[in-house]
Design a protein around this motif. Sequence first.
Motif, PDB file in Angstrom:
ATOM      1  N   LEU A 150       0.823  -1.205   0.000  1.00  0.00           N
ATOM      2  CA  LEU A 150       0.000   0.000   0.000  1.00  0.00           C
ATOM      3  C   LEU A 150       0.859   1.258   0.000  1.00  0.00           C
ATOM      4  O   LEU A 150       0.547   2.239  -0.694  1.00  0.00           O
ATOM      5  N   ILE A 151       1.952   1.230   0.779  1.00  0.00           N
ATOM      6  CA  ILE A 151       2.856   2.385   0.806  1.00  0.00           C
ATOM      7  C   ILE A 151       3.411   2.643  -0.588  1.00  0.00           C
ATOM      8  O   ILE A 151       3.436   3.788  -1.069  1.00  0.00           O
ATOM      9  N   GLN A 152       3.838   1.567  -1.271  1.00  0.00           N
ATOM     10  CA  GLN A 152       4.393   1.740  -2.618  1.00  0.00           C
ATOM     11  C   GLN A 152       3.316   2.186  -3.597  1.00  0.00           C
ATOM     12  O   GLN A 152       3.550   3.040  -4.460  1.00  0.00           O
ATOM     13  N   ILE A 153       2.109   1.635  -3.454  1.00  0.00           N
ATOM     14  CA  ILE A 153       1.000   2.011  -4.334  1.00  0.00           C
ATOM     15  C   ILE A 153       0.650   3.487  -4.163  1.00  0.00           C
ATOM     16  O   ILE A 153       0.466   4.222  -5.141  1.00  0.00           O
ATOM     17  N   VAL A 154       0.566   3.936  -2.904  1.00  0.00           N
ATOM     18  CA  VAL A 154       0.246   5.340  -2.622  1.00  0.00           C
ATOM     19  C   VAL A 154       1.379   6.246  -3.108  1.00  0.00           C
ATOM     20  O   VAL A 154       1.130   7.329  -3.672  1.00  0.00           O
ATOM     21  N   THR A 155       2.630   5.812  -2.911  1.00  0.00           N
ATOM     22  CA  THR A 155       3.784   6.585  -3.400  1.00  0.00           C
ATOM     23  C   THR A 155       3.706   6.751  -4.915  1.00  0.00           C
ATOM     24  O   THR A 155       3.906   7.850  -5.449  1.00  0.00           O
ATOM     25  N   ASN A 156       3.394   5.676  -5.620  1.00  0.00           N
ATOM     26  CA  ASN A 156       3.263   5.746  -7.079  1.00  0.00           C
ATOM     27  C   ASN A 156       2.140   6.703  -7.478  1.00  0.00           C
ATOM     28  O   ASN A 156       2.279   7.503  -8.410  1.00  0.00           O
ATOM     29  N   TYR A 157       1.016   6.619  -6.752  1.00  0.00           N
ATOM     30  CA  TYR A 157      -0.145   7.454  -7.077  1.00  0.00           C
ATOM     31  C   TYR A 157       0.166   8.934  -6.850  1.00  0.00           C
ATOM     32  O   TYR A 157      -0.161   9.787  -7.682  1.00  0.00           O
ATOM     33  N   ARG A 158       0.802   9.248  -5.724  1.00  0.00           N
ATOM     34  CA  ARG A 158       1.131  10.635  -5.419  1.00  0.00           C
ATOM     35  C   ARG A 158       2.143  11.206  -6.402  1.00  0.00           C
ATOM     36  O   ARG A 158       2.050  12.369  -6.802  1.00  0.00           O
ATOM     37  N   ASN A 159       3.105  10.370  -6.787  1.00  0.00           N
ATOM     38  CA  ASN A 159       4.119  10.820  -7.739  1.00  0.00           C
ATOM     39  C   ASN A 159       3.567  10.927  -9.159  1.00  0.00           C
ATOM     40  O   ASN A 159       4.093  11.658  -9.991  1.00  0.00           O
ATOM     41  N   GLY A 160       2.508  10.150  -9.424  1.00  0.00           N
ATOM     42  CA  GLY A 160       2.008  10.071 -10.793  1.00  0.00           C
ATOM     43  C   GLY A 160       2.965   9.324 -11.690  1.00  0.00           C
ATOM     44  O   GLY A 160       2.962   9.472 -12.914  1.00  0.00           O
ATOM     45  N   HIS A 161       3.816   8.474 -11.059  1.00  0.00           N
ATOM     46  CA  HIS A 161       4.836   7.747 -11.791  1.00  0.00           C
ATOM     47  C   HIS A 161       5.356   6.633 -10.897  1.00  0.00           C
ATOM     48  O   HIS A 161       5.208   6.699  -9.676  1.00  0.00           O
ATOM     49  N   THR A 162       5.967   5.620 -11.493  1.00  0.00           N
ATOM     50  CA  THR A 162       6.546   4.535 -10.692  1.00  0.00           C
ATOM     51  C   THR A 162       8.034   4.730 -10.453  1.00  0.00           C
ATOM     52  O   THR A 162       8.709   3.826  -9.945  1.00  0.00           O
ATOM     53  N   GLY A 163       8.559   5.902 -10.816  1.00  0.00           N
ATOM     54  CA  GLY A 163       9.942   6.244 -10.471  1.00  0.00           C
ATOM     55  C   GLY A 163      10.961   5.230 -10.962  1.00  0.00           C
ATOM     56  O   GLY A 163      10.953   4.822 -12.121  1.00  0.00           O
ATOM     57  N   GLN A 164      11.843   4.773 -10.027  1.00  0.00           N
ATOM     58  CA  GLN A 164      12.901   3.841 -10.389  1.00  0.00           C
ATOM     59  C   GLN A 164      12.487   2.378 -10.238  1.00  0.00           C
ATOM     60  O   GLN A 164      13.333   1.485 -10.247  1.00  0.00           O
ATOM     61  N   LEU A 165      11.175   2.133 -10.119  1.00  0.00           N
ATOM     62  CA  LEU A 165      10.709   0.750 -10.107  1.00  0.00           C
ATOM     63  C   LEU A 165      11.024   0.091 -11.445  1.00  0.00           C
ATOM     64  O   LEU A 165      10.792   0.671 -12.507  1.00  0.00           O
ATOM     65  N   SER A 166      11.522  -1.132 -11.397  1.00  0.00           N
ATOM     66  CA  SER A 166      11.850  -1.864 -12.617  1.00  0.00           C
ATOM     67  C   SER A 166      10.657  -2.696 -13.064  1.00  0.00           C
ATOM     68  O   SER A 166      10.081  -3.454 -12.281  1.00  0.00           O
ATOM     69  N   ALA A 167      10.303  -2.585 -14.339  1.00  0.00           N
ATOM     70  CA  ALA A 167       9.180  -3.345 -14.882  1.00  0.00           C
ATOM     71  C   ALA A 167       9.441  -4.841 -14.786  1.00  0.00           C
ATOM     72  O   ALA A 167       8.555  -5.627 -14.433  1.00  0.00           O
ATOM     73  N   VAL A 168      10.671  -5.253 -15.079  1.00  0.00           N
ATOM     74  CA  VAL A 168      11.024  -6.674 -15.022  1.00  0.00           C
ATOM     75  C   VAL A 168      10.844  -7.199 -13.604  1.00  0.00           C
ATOM     76  O   VAL A 168      10.252  -8.261 -13.379  1.00  0.00           O
ATOM     77  N   THR A 169      11.344  -6.453 -12.627  1.00  0.00           N
ATOM     78  CA  THR A 169      11.236  -6.868 -11.228  1.00  0.00           C
ATOM     79  C   THR A 169       9.788  -6.976 -10.794  1.00  0.00           C
ATOM     80  O   THR A 169       9.375  -7.969 -10.174  1.00  0.00           O
ATOM     81  N   VAL A 170       8.984  -5.961 -11.092  1.00  0.00           N
ATOM     82  CA  VAL A 170       7.576  -5.944 -10.675  1.00  0.00           C
ATOM     83  C   VAL A 170       6.815  -7.124 -11.283  1.00  0.00           C
ATOM     84  O   VAL A 170       6.073  -7.831 -10.585  1.00  0.00           O
ATOM     85  N   LEU A 171       7.002  -7.368 -12.557  1.00  0.00           N
ATOM     86  CA  LEU A 171       6.275  -8.436 -13.231  1.00  0.00           C
ATOM     87  C   LEU A 171       6.718  -9.817 -12.754  1.00  0.00           C
ATOM     88  O   LEU A 171       5.904 -10.732 -12.603  1.00  0.00           O
ATOM     89  N   LEU A 172       8.026  -9.980 -12.500  1.00  0.00           N
ATOM     90  CA  LEU A 172       8.521 -11.257 -11.994  1.00  0.00           C
ATOM     91  C   LEU A 172       7.998 -11.532 -10.581  1.00  0.00           C
ATOM     92  O   LEU A 172       7.656 -12.671 -10.247  1.00  0.00           O
ATOM     93  N   LEU A 173       7.941 -10.493  -9.755  1.00  0.00           N
ATOM     94  CA  LEU A 173       7.409 -10.664  -8.404  1.00  0.00           C
ATOM     95  C   LEU A 173       5.941 -11.065  -8.445  1.00  0.00           C
ATOM     96  O   LEU A 173       5.484 -11.905  -7.667  1.00  0.00           O
ATOM     97  N   PHE A 174       5.187 -10.455  -9.353  1.00  0.00           N
ATOM     98  CA  PHE A 174       3.771 -10.789  -9.497  1.00  0.00           C
ATOM     99  C   PHE A 174       3.603 -12.243  -9.943  1.00  0.00           C
ATOM    100  O   PHE A 174       2.823 -13.006  -9.344  1.00  0.00           O
ATOM    101  N   ALA A 175       4.343 -12.637 -10.971  1.00  0.00           N
ATOM    102  CA  ALA A 175       4.242 -14.009 -11.483  1.00  0.00           C
ATOM    103  C   ALA A 175       4.682 -15.021 -10.418  1.00  0.00           C
ATOM    104  O   ALA A 175       4.058 -16.077 -10.249  1.00  0.00           O
TER     105      ALA A 175
END
Length: 244
Positions: A168-193
């Motif tokens: 939730l903290i990361q989700i709210v941070t992304n929402y407030r920033n209006g961006h996912t910053g230095q989050l890696s797409a590969v990392t996020v998708l691999l964690l989800f899978a």
Amino acid sequence: MAAAELLKTLLLNFLLTERCYDEFFLELNVLHVPCLKILLSKVLGLGIIAGSVMVKLPQIFKILRAKSTAGLSFKSVLLEMLSITGTMTYSIRNHFPFSSWGEALFLMLQTLTIGFLIQYYAGRTHQGVLLLLVYSLLVGLLLLSVTPLVVVAFLQTLNMPAVIVSRLIQIVTNYRNGHTGQLSAVTVLLLFAGSVARIFTSIQETGDQLMVLTYVVSSLFNGVIATQLLLYWSVPLDKVTKAD
């Protein structure tokens, strides 16, 4: 003969039970459903572990290239470390198969590295070093028999709220920033899978309802972060605001 014995040993150690080995290779019953489930669970588990060796490396390399941790929440990282530590120590102390929890070891090392980098690039290197030392000491104590198993079990019960709050903290941070910053797409998708696959392997290999439920919740929130990443994909980096 030696090669056959070696193959049998490898299969029994990593993929099959003695009963399933007999079903597949002696009875030639290759469609035995319970054994196929065990085989699938083992293969998925080992695949998750193999992927976990590098799952957060894209995130780490992205931070190092940018020399910035903008968009990353240190509080979220700490809570994620709590969750990973609970899973790892709980599994080790309960003697669960390595294939059912092994990725936690590699995720722990990489998440700890990210936590240090957040402190380092914020000009708080000494706090980053302190984080490494204190965390190593705590994990060592949890793995020793001097720490009652009930304490480790309690830590595992904290996994679900830790996962929820950290995501939730990361989700709210992304929402407030209006961006996912230095989050890696590969990392996020691999964690989800990986979290989705772990639902099945936890049911199959541990039968521990707490672990299963934790991975269900983790999958839901990882899916939200993955969705944010896709939604904010085209937002310019200059719109990122610095997170705490």
